[in-house]
Design a protein around this motif. Sequence first.
Motif, PDB file in Angstrom:
ATOM      1  N   THR A 214       0.801  -1.225   0.000  1.00  0.00           N
ATOM      2  CA  THR A 214       0.000   0.000   0.000  1.00  0.00           C
ATOM      3  C   THR A 214       0.838   1.281   0.000  1.00  0.00           C
ATOM      4  OG1 THR A 214      -0.121  -0.023   2.420  1.00  0.00           O
ATOM      5  CG2 THR A 214      -1.904  -1.130   1.217  1.00  0.00           C
ATOM      6  N   ALA A 215       2.138   1.169   0.146  1.00  0.00           N
ATOM      7  CA  ALA A 215       3.007   2.353   0.228  1.00  0.00           C
ATOM      8  C   ALA A 215       3.157   3.012  -1.141  1.00  0.00           C
ATOM      9  CB  ALA A 215       4.377   1.953   0.759  1.00  0.00           C
ATOM     10  N   VAL A 216       3.403   4.312  -1.092  1.00  0.00           N
ATOM     11  CA  VAL A 216       3.738   5.058  -2.305  1.00  0.00           C
ATOM     12  C   VAL A 216       5.230   5.352  -2.279  1.00  0.00           C
ATOM     13  CG1 VAL A 216       1.437   6.045  -2.598  1.00  0.00           C
ATOM     14  CG2 VAL A 216       3.142   7.262  -1.248  1.00  0.00           C
ATOM     15  N   THR A 217       5.763   5.770  -3.398  1.00  0.00           N
ATOM     16  CA  THR A 217       7.205   5.983  -3.522  1.00  0.00           C
ATOM     17  C   THR A 217       7.733   6.948  -2.471  1.00  0.00           C
ATOM     18  OG1 THR A 217       7.080   5.531  -5.895  1.00  0.00           O
ATOM     19  CG2 THR A 217       9.038   6.680  -5.111  1.00  0.00           C
TER      20      THR A 217
ATOM     21  N   ARG B 193      12.200  -4.699  -1.701  1.00  0.00           N
ATOM     22  CA  ARG B 193      12.107  -5.603  -2.853  1.00  0.00           C
ATOM     23  C   ARG B 193      10.651  -5.865  -3.220  1.00  0.00           C
ATOM     24  NH1 ARG B 193      16.795  -7.621  -0.410  1.00  0.00           N
ATOM     25  NH2 ARG B 193      15.699  -9.175   0.824  1.00  0.00           N
ATOM     26  N   ALA B 194       9.806  -6.096  -2.240  1.00  0.00           N
ATOM     27  CA  ALA B 194       8.381  -6.338  -2.504  1.00  0.00           C
ATOM     28  C   ALA B 194       7.740  -5.101  -3.128  1.00  0.00           C
ATOM     29  CB  ALA B 194       7.659  -6.716  -1.218  1.00  0.00           C
ATOM     30  N   PHE B 195       8.118  -3.915  -2.645  1.00  0.00           N
ATOM     31  CA  PHE B 195       7.578  -2.666  -3.212  1.00  0.00           C
ATOM     32  C   PHE B 195       7.984  -2.529  -4.674  1.00  0.00           C
ATOM     33  CE2 PHE B 195       8.221   1.823  -4.234  1.00  0.00           C
ATOM     34  CZ  PHE B 195       6.927   2.294  -4.083  1.00  0.00           C
TER      35      PHE B 195
ATOM     36  N   SER C 269       5.517  -2.388  -7.905  1.00  0.00           N
ATOM     37  CA  SER C 269       5.496  -1.143  -8.683  1.00  0.00           C
ATOM     38  C   SER C 269       5.684  -1.392 -10.167  1.00  0.00           C
ATOM     39  CB  SER C 269       6.584  -0.194  -8.205  1.00  0.00           C
ATOM     40  OG  SER C 269       6.327   0.192  -6.872  1.00  0.00           O
ATOM     41  N   ASN C 270       6.224  -2.531 -10.523  1.00  0.00           N
ATOM     42  CA  ASN C 270       6.483  -2.818 -11.944  1.00  0.00           C
ATOM     43  C   ASN C 270       5.304  -3.332 -12.665  1.00  0.00           C
ATOM     44  OD1 ASN C 270       9.107  -1.945 -11.831  1.00  0.00           O
ATOM     45  ND2 ASN C 270       9.885  -3.925 -11.242  1.00  0.00           N
TER      46      ASN C 270
END
Length: 95
Positions: free
Chosen positions: A35-38, A88-90, A94-95
């Motif tokens: 759920t995080a953003v950059t 790594r999960a983020f 994101s890809n």
Amino acid sequence: MKKLLFAAACTAVLSSPVLACTAPGKAPEIPDPATAVTAQMVKSNNEVKEYVRAQEEYIACSGLGSREKRQALESLQEYADRFNQAVRAFKLASN
């Protein structure tokens, strides 16, 4: 002259690295990579790096025994590993 010497002695004692050896606060929260953003991840990365640096400095100057130092470093490594897994999960999400 005595006041000058006293002031110099006080400054030397109070600026001693031993007195500056304080434990860092609580470890920063690791954001949920789903759920995080950059911006959150970047902020968290900076906070984690600062916390790890501060914790390493504290461990080095704390006067802990070798067993306590090893345990503290292992705990710090586990925390850093959890953060790296989140990164790594983020990146995968994101890809």
